[in-house]
Each structure stands twice: as C-alpha cells, then as structure tokens.
Motif scaffolding. Structure first.
Motif, short mmCIF file in Angstrom:
data_model
loop_
_atom_site.label_atom_id
_atom_site.label_comp_id
_atom_site.label_asym_id
_atom_site.label_seq_id
_atom_site.Cartn_x
_atom_site.Cartn_y
_atom_site.Cartn_z
N LYS A 20 2.54 -7.33 0.71
CA LYS A 20 1.61 -8.16 1.41
C LYS A 20 0.63 -7.24 1.76
O LYS A 20 -0.73 -7.46 1.63
CB LYS A 20 2.39 -8.82 2.62
CG LYS A 20 1.21 -9.75 3.28
CD LYS A 20 1.71 -10.27 4.60
CE LYS A 20 0.84 -10.85 5.35
NZ LYS A 20 1.40 -11.62 6.63
N LEU A 21 0.74 -6.09 2.28
CA LEU A 21 -0.20 -5.33 2.64
C LEU A 21 -1.09 -4.57 1.54
O LEU A 21 -2.16 -4.41 1.44
CB LEU A 21 0.26 -4.22 3.72
CG LEU A 21 0.54 -4.56 4.94
CD1 LEU A 21 1.63 -3.44 5.78
CD2 LEU A 21 -0.48 -4.85 5.98
N LYS A 22 -0.41 -4.34 0.45
CA LYS A 22 -0.93 -3.92 -0.63
C LYS A 22 -1.78 -4.84 -1.25
O LYS A 22 -2.96 -4.53 -1.58
CB LYS A 22 0.30 -3.43 -1.92
CG LYS A 22 0.72 -2.16 -1.69
CD LYS A 22 1.96 -2.08 -2.66
CE LYS A 22 1.38 -1.47 -3.72
NZ LYS A 22 2.33 -0.92 -4.82
N ARG A 23 -1.69 -5.94 -1.24
CA ARG A 23 -2.31 -7.16 -1.90
C ARG A 23 -3.55 -7.41 -0.87
O ARG A 23 -4.80 -7.56 -1.40
CB ARG A 23 -1.64 -8.60 -1.90
CG ARG A 23 -2.25 -9.67 -2.44
CD ARG A 23 -1.35 -10.94 -2.89
NE ARG A 23 -0.68 -11.23 -1.23
CZ ARG A 23 0.68 -11.11 -0.85
NH1 ARG A 23 1.47 -10.96 -1.95
NH2 ARG A 23 0.76 -11.90 0.41
N TYR A 24 -3.55 -7.18 0.27
CA TYR A 24 -4.55 -7.44 1.20
C TYR A 24 -5.52 -6.09 1.58
O TYR A 24 -6.70 -6.34 1.20
CB TYR A 24 -4.03 -7.84 2.73
CG TYR A 24 -3.58 -9.14 3.02
CD1 TYR A 24 -3.90 -10.21 2.07
CD2 TYR A 24 -2.84 -9.25 4.06
CE1 TYR A 24 -3.30 -11.31 2.67
CE2 TYR A 24 -2.20 -10.43 4.35
CZ TYR A 24 -2.53 -11.58 3.46
OH TYR A 24 -2.05 -13.09 3.83
N THR A 25 -4.84 -5.05 1.43
CA THR A 25 -5.67 -3.88 1.50
C THR A 25 -6.11 -3.16 0.29
O THR A 25 -7.21 -2.53 0.26
CB THR A 25 -5.16 -2.83 2.62
OG1 THR A 25 -3.84 -2.44 1.34
CG2 THR A 25 -4.50 -3.34 3.82
N LYS A 26 -5.58 -3.58 -0.75
CA LYS A 26 -5.96 -2.89 -2.00
C LYS A 26 -5.46 -1.29 -2.22
O LYS A 26 -5.74 -0.45 -2.95
CB LYS A 26 -7.22 -3.13 -2.60
CG LYS A 26 -7.80 -4.45 -2.36
CD LYS A 26 -7.08 -5.45 -3.63
CE LYS A 26 -7.65 -6.59 -3.74
NZ LYS A 26 -6.97 -7.77 -3.29
N ILE A 27 -4.58 -0.99 -1.02
CA ILE A 27 -4.03 0.38 -1.07
C ILE A 27 -2.70 0.23 -1.86
O ILE A 27 -1.94 -0.36 -1.84
CB ILE A 27 -3.81 0.81 0.34
CG1 ILE A 27 -4.85 0.85 1.14
CG2 ILE A 27 -3.13 2.19 0.38
CD1 ILE A 27 -4.90 1.11 2.77
N GLU A 28 -2.58 1.18 -2.90
CA GLU A 28 -1.54 0.95 -4.04
C GLU A 28 -0.51 1.94 -3.65
O GLU A 28 0.50 1.58 -3.96
CB GLU A 28 -2.03 1.03 -5.35
CG GLU A 28 -3.09 0.40 -6.05
CD GLU A 28 -2.42 -1.26 -6.10
OE1 GLU A 28 -1.33 -1.05 -6.59
OE2 GLU A 28 -3.05 -2.11 -5.71
#
Length: 126
Positions: A20-28
């Motif tokens: 979820k955090l990857k999706r929101y922040t775009k941090i891969e």
C-alpha cells in the motif's frame, strides 16, 4: 557492529501494508519504506506492544540491505531506545524490539489517512 538480525522476514500484514505504501508514495524499494517505518516507531514515546509477529510472508530482506550505509546508526538508535525503555541490549531483546518497532512503524505509516503521496511522507518529519 553486530546487527540485531541477519535477515528480516515480515508478516503478511506488514507486506500488505508496504505494498500500500509503495502504491501511495511510489517508493519502490522495500528497504527504504522499512527504514521510514522503523524510524517512525522509534519516534513514538511509548514502547511497542509485545505482540507475537508471524513470519508468514515471502518478503525477506537482509540487514545489510535494510541498513545500508546507515546500518550502524540504526543499531545504535535501537540500542539507545532499548536502554531508554529499561530493556536489555542482549541479542534476543534487540532482535525482538527491532521486529516490534519495524512492524509498528509500518503499521503507523500505512494507517495514516493523510499519507497519500510521497510529499506527505516527508511532511511527517516536520
């Protein structure tokens, strides 16, 4: 310095929260998000609840990847926090507290209703 763990295996819940955090922040990179979560938990004045955390996901990273160049800083921060909380700094305590802080911090970040973009993640620093 000796790391608290050699390998970090997250729970399925933690993995889902990181997705979820990857999706929101775009941090891969998982390790970057895990660092944010760990630091977020250390910033809390209370101890993390000593709840059992299952190792039931396929997401695993090494301490070297998690810590990177800042590895010793994370170890010292964990030891300082354990000392501050009146806990020992023996290897078992450090490993347990690391897992508790990591999962609590990831949970706090994923549960933050205001965190929808990377800019909002950075604003948590202020």
């Amino acid at each position: 310095m000796q790391p608290p763990v050699e390998r970090i295996r997250l729970s399925k819940t933690g993995r889902d929260q990181l997705i979820k955090l990857k999706r929101y922040t775009k941090i891969e990179q998982w390790n970057v998000l895990c660092r944010w979560g760990f630091c977020r938990s250390l910033a809390e004045p209370t101890k993390p609840s000593p709840v059992p955390i299952p190792n039931d996901s396929n997401l695993e990273i090494t301490w070297r990847v998690f810590g990177g160049e800042m590895s010793d800083v994370f170890i010292l921060a964990l030891k300082q926090r354990c000392y501050q909380d009146g806990l020992g700094t023996d290897p078992d305590t450090l490993a347990q507290q690391f897992r508790l802080h990591l999962h609590r911090g990831i949970s706090y970040l994923a549960g933050d209703p205001n965190l929808k973009r990377i800019e909002q993640l950075f604003s948590t620093l202020l």
